[in-house]
Design an enzyme around this catalytic site. Structure first.
Site, PDB file in Angstrom:
ATOM      1  N   SER A 143       0.874  -1.184   0.000  1.00  0.00           N
ATOM      2  CA  SER A 143       0.000   0.000   0.000  1.00  0.00           C
ATOM      3  C   SER A 143       0.910   1.233   0.000  1.00  0.00           C
ATOM      4  O   SER A 143       2.089   1.139   0.362  1.00  0.00           O
ATOM      5  CB  SER A 143      -0.847  -0.022   1.281  1.00  0.00           C
ATOM      6  OG  SER A 143      -1.427   1.235   1.529  1.00  0.00           O
ATOM      7  N   TYR A 156      -1.675  -1.046  10.334  1.00  0.00           N
ATOM      8  CA  TYR A 156      -1.791  -1.340   8.902  1.00  0.00           C
ATOM      9  C   TYR A 156      -0.497  -0.965   8.182  1.00  0.00           C
ATOM     10  O   TYR A 156       0.047  -1.744   7.398  1.00  0.00           O
ATOM     11  CB  TYR A 156      -2.975  -0.542   8.344  1.00  0.00           C
ATOM     12  CG  TYR A 156      -3.248  -0.729   6.879  1.00  0.00           C
ATOM     13  CD1 TYR A 156      -3.982  -1.825   6.427  1.00  0.00           C
ATOM     14  CD2 TYR A 156      -2.800   0.198   5.937  1.00  0.00           C
ATOM     15  CE1 TYR A 156      -4.255  -1.991   5.073  1.00  0.00           C
ATOM     16  CE2 TYR A 156      -3.067   0.036   4.584  1.00  0.00           C
ATOM     17  CZ  TYR A 156      -3.796  -1.055   4.159  1.00  0.00           C
ATOM     18  OH  TYR A 156      -4.052  -1.225   2.821  1.00  0.00           O
TER      19      TYR A 156
HETATM   20  P1  NAD Z   1     -11.905  -5.724   0.217  1.00  0.00           P
HETATM   21  O1  NAD Z   1     -12.410  -5.627   1.612  1.00  0.00           O
HETATM   22  O2  NAD Z   1     -12.774  -5.281  -0.905  1.00  0.00           O
HETATM   23  O3  NAD Z   1     -11.453  -7.212  -0.075  1.00  0.00           O
HETATM   24  C1  NAD Z   1     -10.687  -7.931   0.848  1.00  0.00           C
HETATM   25  C2  NAD Z   1     -11.111  -9.385   0.816  1.00  0.00           C
HETATM   26  O4  NAD Z   1     -10.274 -10.085   1.750  1.00  0.00           O
HETATM   27  C3  NAD Z   1     -12.561  -9.604   1.266  1.00  0.00           C
HETATM   28  O5  NAD Z   1     -13.233 -10.436   0.342  1.00  0.00           O
HETATM   29  C4  NAD Z   1     -12.437 -10.266   2.618  1.00  0.00           C
HETATM   30  O6  NAD Z   1     -13.486 -11.183   2.910  1.00  0.00           O
HETATM   31  C5  NAD Z   1     -11.090 -10.968   2.483  1.00  0.00           C
HETATM   32  N1  NAD Z   1     -10.488 -11.223   3.790  1.00  0.00           N
HETATM   33  C6  NAD Z   1     -10.447 -10.404   4.866  1.00  0.00           C
HETATM   34  N2  NAD Z   1      -9.860 -11.016   5.898  1.00  0.00           N
HETATM   35  C7  NAD Z   1      -9.506 -12.254   5.452  1.00  0.00           C
HETATM   36  C8  NAD Z   1      -8.883 -13.364   6.072  1.00  0.00           C
HETATM   37  N3  NAD Z   1      -8.502 -13.325   7.358  1.00  0.00           N
HETATM   38  N4  NAD Z   1      -8.667 -14.492   5.332  1.00  0.00           N
HETATM   39  C9  NAD Z   1      -9.081 -14.537   4.041  1.00  0.00           C
HETATM   40  N5  NAD Z   1      -9.698 -13.522   3.420  1.00  0.00           N
HETATM   41  C10 NAD Z   1      -9.909 -12.390   4.118  1.00  0.00           C
HETATM   42  O7  NAD Z   1     -10.531  -4.916   0.218  1.00  0.00           O
HETATM   43  P2  NAD Z   1      -9.561  -4.444  -0.968  1.00  0.00           P
HETATM   44  O8  NAD Z   1      -9.613  -2.975  -1.005  1.00  0.00           O
HETATM   45  O9  NAD Z   1      -9.794  -5.214  -2.212  1.00  0.00           O
HETATM   46  O10 NAD Z   1      -8.154  -4.835  -0.331  1.00  0.00           O
HETATM   47  C11 NAD Z   1      -7.361  -5.874  -0.834  1.00  0.00           C
HETATM   48  C12 NAD Z   1      -5.926  -5.621  -0.432  1.00  0.00           C
HETATM   49  O11 NAD Z   1      -5.496  -4.382  -0.993  1.00  0.00           O
HETATM   50  C13 NAD Z   1      -5.697  -5.509   1.074  1.00  0.00           C
HETATM   51  O12 NAD Z   1      -4.479  -6.137   1.418  1.00  0.00           O
HETATM   52  C14 NAD Z   1      -5.597  -4.010   1.283  1.00  0.00           C
HETATM   53  O13 NAD Z   1      -4.833  -3.701   2.418  1.00  0.00           O
HETATM   54  C15 NAD Z   1      -4.895  -3.596   0.013  1.00  0.00           C
HETATM   55  N6  NAD Z   1      -5.010  -2.198  -0.356  1.00  0.00           N
HETATM   56  C16 NAD Z   1      -6.227  -1.663  -0.623  1.00  0.00           C
HETATM   57  C17 NAD Z   1      -6.298  -0.328  -0.977  1.00  0.00           C
HETATM   58  C18 NAD Z   1      -7.601   0.313  -1.276  1.00  0.00           C
HETATM   59  O14 NAD Z   1      -7.648   1.543  -1.289  1.00  0.00           O
HETATM   60  N7  NAD Z   1      -8.659  -0.433  -1.533  1.00  0.00           N
HETATM   61  C19 NAD Z   1      -5.133   0.441  -1.061  1.00  0.00           C
HETATM   62  C20 NAD Z   1      -3.908  -0.155  -0.801  1.00  0.00           C
HETATM   63  C21 NAD Z   1      -3.862  -1.477  -0.456  1.00  0.00           C
END
Ligand code: NAD
Length: 252
Positions: A143, A156
């Protein structure tokens, strides 16, 4: 159609957001997919979305913070497909969005358990498979919070810096084994996780949005394009890189 026609990808957090978008992007190239998620409902939703692509896709329910669950999703993928060529190590949660001293120990443990330990377990077990078969590609989701400090995301941020550390280490350790591994550092991207964060922390969120030079959030499809490229053979000489995809946020 492509070099990747019969390859197999594992995607954690594949039930939503970035994981779901990457699943669809890989399916467009005929790649078979193992969707891993803690939520059965979310995982099955992605499986339904993949149906039109005619690929072989399975859902495996797992909590990535539990090492035994991680071993199980790796074993079950290999049992089903015989191989793992690509690993999008992506499942994560955002944490409570409070100043660090206000975190409970449980909140700290939960974020570290899922985002960092979950990622490390995944790399360990997937690497064992890739080493046996002589290669593979991994993309870890870090991130912008893994590159710079941002208020209210202490645990985080620590996990996302950690993801970069393991990416660089593995890149060095296994470069001569046909494995290339990279990390993406997305800025704020319009996924369900962010929509929820916006609802829970409206003031903090506004500050974050205003700080993006392009003055817009990233879209999951934009991240998916980058991940699909990094996982492909076309990116095999990119190894140990951390690629921001953030509208210029970390360029400031
Ligand atoms: P999201 O919440 O849409 O999707 C995350 C998925 O992970 C969900 O389906 C959830 O059920 C699953 N999950 C959560 N805990 C879990 C566990 N213990 N075991 C298995 N599955 C689990 O979120 P996203 O935005 O798609 O995030 C995905 C990744 O991207 C994360 O690592 C997040 O930190 C990273 N990220 C997101 C952003 C953003 O702005 N969306 C920015 C930088 C990094």
């Amino acid at each position: 159609m492509s070099e990747t026609k019969s390859k197999v990808a594992v995607i954690t957090g594949g039930g939503s957001g970035l994981g779901q978008s990457v699943a669809i992007k890989l399916a467009e190239s005929g790649i078979n997919i193992s969707i891993v998620d803690i939520s059965e409902k979310a995982g099955q939703e992605t499986i339904t979305l993949l149906k039109p692509y005619g690929i072989n896709a399975i859902f495996i329910q797992a909590d990535v913070s539990r090492a035994e669950d991680v071993k199980t999703y790796v074993d079950r993928t290999v049992e089903h497909f015989g191989t793992i060529d690509m690993f999008f190590n992506n499942a994560g949660i955002s944490g409570p969005g409070t100043l660090f001293a206000e975190n409970t120990i449980e909140q700290i443990n939960q974020v570290v358990g899922i985002n960092l330990l979950g990622g490390l377990y995944g790399i360990k077990y997937v690497l064992e498979v890739m080493l046996k078969q002589g290669g593979g590609s991994i993309v870890n989701t870090s991130s912008t919070a893994g590159l710079v400090g941002q208020a209210t995301v202490g645990s985080y941020s620590a996990t996302k810096h950690g993801v970069i550390g393991i990416t660089r280490t593995i890149a060095v350790e296994y470069a001569d084994k046909g494995i290339h591994i990279n990390a993406i550092a997305p800025g704020t991207t319009e996924t369900p996780m962010v929509r929820q964060y916006r609802l829970d922390n409206p003031e903090t969120f506004q500050t974050v949005e205003n700080a993006i030079p392009q003055r817009r959030l990233g879209q999951p499809e934009e991240i998916a394009d980058l991940v699909a490229f990094l996982l492909s053979d076309r990116a095999r000489y990119i190894n140990g890189a951390v690629i921001p995809i953030d509208g210029g946020f970390t360029a400031q």
